[in-house]
Design an enzyme around this catalytic site. Structure first.
Site, short mmCIF file in Angstrom:
data_model
loop_
_atom_site.label_atom_id
_atom_site.label_comp_id
_atom_site.label_asym_id
_atom_site.label_seq_id
_atom_site.Cartn_x
_atom_site.Cartn_y
_atom_site.Cartn_z
N LYS A 255 -7.25 1.47 -2.75
CA LYS A 255 -6.85 1.04 -1.40
C LYS A 255 -7.03 2.18 -0.40
O LYS A 255 -7.38 1.96 0.75
CB LYS A 255 -5.39 0.57 -1.42
CG LYS A 255 -4.87 0.05 -0.07
CD LYS A 255 -5.59 -1.20 0.42
CE LYS A 255 -5.24 -1.57 1.85
NZ LYS A 255 -3.98 -2.28 2.01
N LYS B 17 0.77 4.77 8.41
CA LYS B 17 1.34 5.12 7.10
C LYS B 17 0.24 5.25 6.05
O LYS B 17 0.18 6.23 5.30
CB LYS B 17 2.37 4.05 6.71
CG LYS B 17 2.96 4.18 5.31
CD LYS B 17 2.31 3.25 4.28
CE LYS B 17 2.51 1.79 4.56
NZ LYS B 17 2.02 0.92 3.47
N THR C 183 0.87 -1.17 0.00
CA THR C 183 0.00 0.00 0.00
C THR C 183 0.91 1.22 0.00
O THR C 183 1.69 1.43 0.92
CB THR C 183 -0.92 0.01 1.24
OG1 THR C 183 -1.77 -1.13 1.16
CG2 THR C 183 -1.76 1.26 1.28
#
Length: 292
Positions: free
Chosen positions: A177, A245, A102
């Site tokens: 995502k 993150k 990701t």
């Protein structure tokens, strides 16, 4: 190039919580598998089952038809793909590279463009489904890139996941995502609050889940991570540090698009508090600690 087992050499970079299982499925499907990961002992298990260890990313890149990466942070993606020792400087023409980390949508576009200049095909293909999805080969795989490349490597995706969708051009997998992580972020706060409320009001939270898990409140997080919260099992299926993150990428991307995300902002602030308290290597369900 056919993607049949026995004819295709697959390289896999990154053998963390997710990569370990995903690479295992590829090996079990009969593909010749070459692996590299920064901490070599994480590869011991898969090497014992027949994977070939490579000492460097460049050595792996020059030997493989398809290279899959799933590393920690965007900076790691840049290191693996774009630096001197990186994949794009050593993979041969016609190689397909698939980043399943990701990461930042703009970085996926940059890798795609630089790959294209070298005759390398590139897809961004982040996944959702956590450690269980990786173990059970039931991941959702969100893909950005060219349809012909997607069609070519679909047999490999089918070994690792169930819900595999080409979302659009390069970067579209990462944007999808982000939409996924935004939905999860505020949802995790809600799951913690709900279970904390059940406990405080004197109910048995496991029995409560039997009622609410299959009703309108039901979600993957409630049904899979709720029981872990109740059991005080905070082992990582997905690390808090990696979720932070992801949320930071989503917040930056939303900001650039001129979108307000108060639910995401709240979740990010609470998870940052968890990291400040030393819990960044716990699973995302450990957010529940703030509510007890």
């Amino acid at each position: 190039m056919s993607m049949e087992p026995g004819k295709t050499i697959v390289g896999f970079v990154g053998l963390g919580v997710m990569g370990q299982s995903m690479a295992g499925h590829i090996l079990n499907a009969g593909y010749e598998l070459h692996v590299y990961t920064r901490t070599k002992n994480k590869a011991d298990n898969i090497i014992s089952k027949g994977a070939v260890w490579k000492e460097t990313v460049s050595e792996l890149s020059s030997k493989c038809d398809v290279i899959i990466t799933i590393v920690g942070f965007p900076a790691d993606v840049e290191d693996v793909y774009l630096v001197g020792d990186g994949i794009l400087n050593h993979a041969g023409k016609g190689t397909v590279v698939i980043d399943m980390t990701t990461s930042i949508p703009d970085l996926a576009v940059k890798i795609y463009e630089q790959a294209k200049e070298k005759g390398i095909e590139s897809l961004d293909a982040p996944v959702s489904g956590g450690d269980l999805g990786a173990q059970n080969a039931s991941l959702s795989i969100m893909v950005g890139g060219d349809k012909k490349t997607f069609d070519k490597v679909s047999p490999l995706f089918e070994v690792m996941g169930k819900n595999i969708v080409l979302q659009g051009k390069a970067g579209a997998g990462q944007h999808t995502k982000m939409a996924n992580q935004i939905a999860i972020a505020a949802g995790m706060v809600a799951v913690c609050e709900s279970i904390a409320y059940a406990k405080k009001s004197g109910l048995d939270p496991e029995t409560v889940l039997k009622s609410i898990g299959s009703g309108a409140a039901g979600s993957w997080s409630l049904n899979n991570l709720g029981p872990r919260m109740i059991a005080q099992n905070f082992e990582p299926g997905f690390y808090i540090k990696h979720f932070i993150k992801d949320m930071n990428i989503a917040a930056t991307s939303s900001n650039r698009l001129g979108l307000e995300t108060p639910g995401l902002d709240l979740a990010l602030s609470l998870y940052k508090k968890m990291a400040e308290n030393g819990f960044e290597n716990d699973g995302t369900q450990a957010l529940f600690k703030l509510f007890q």
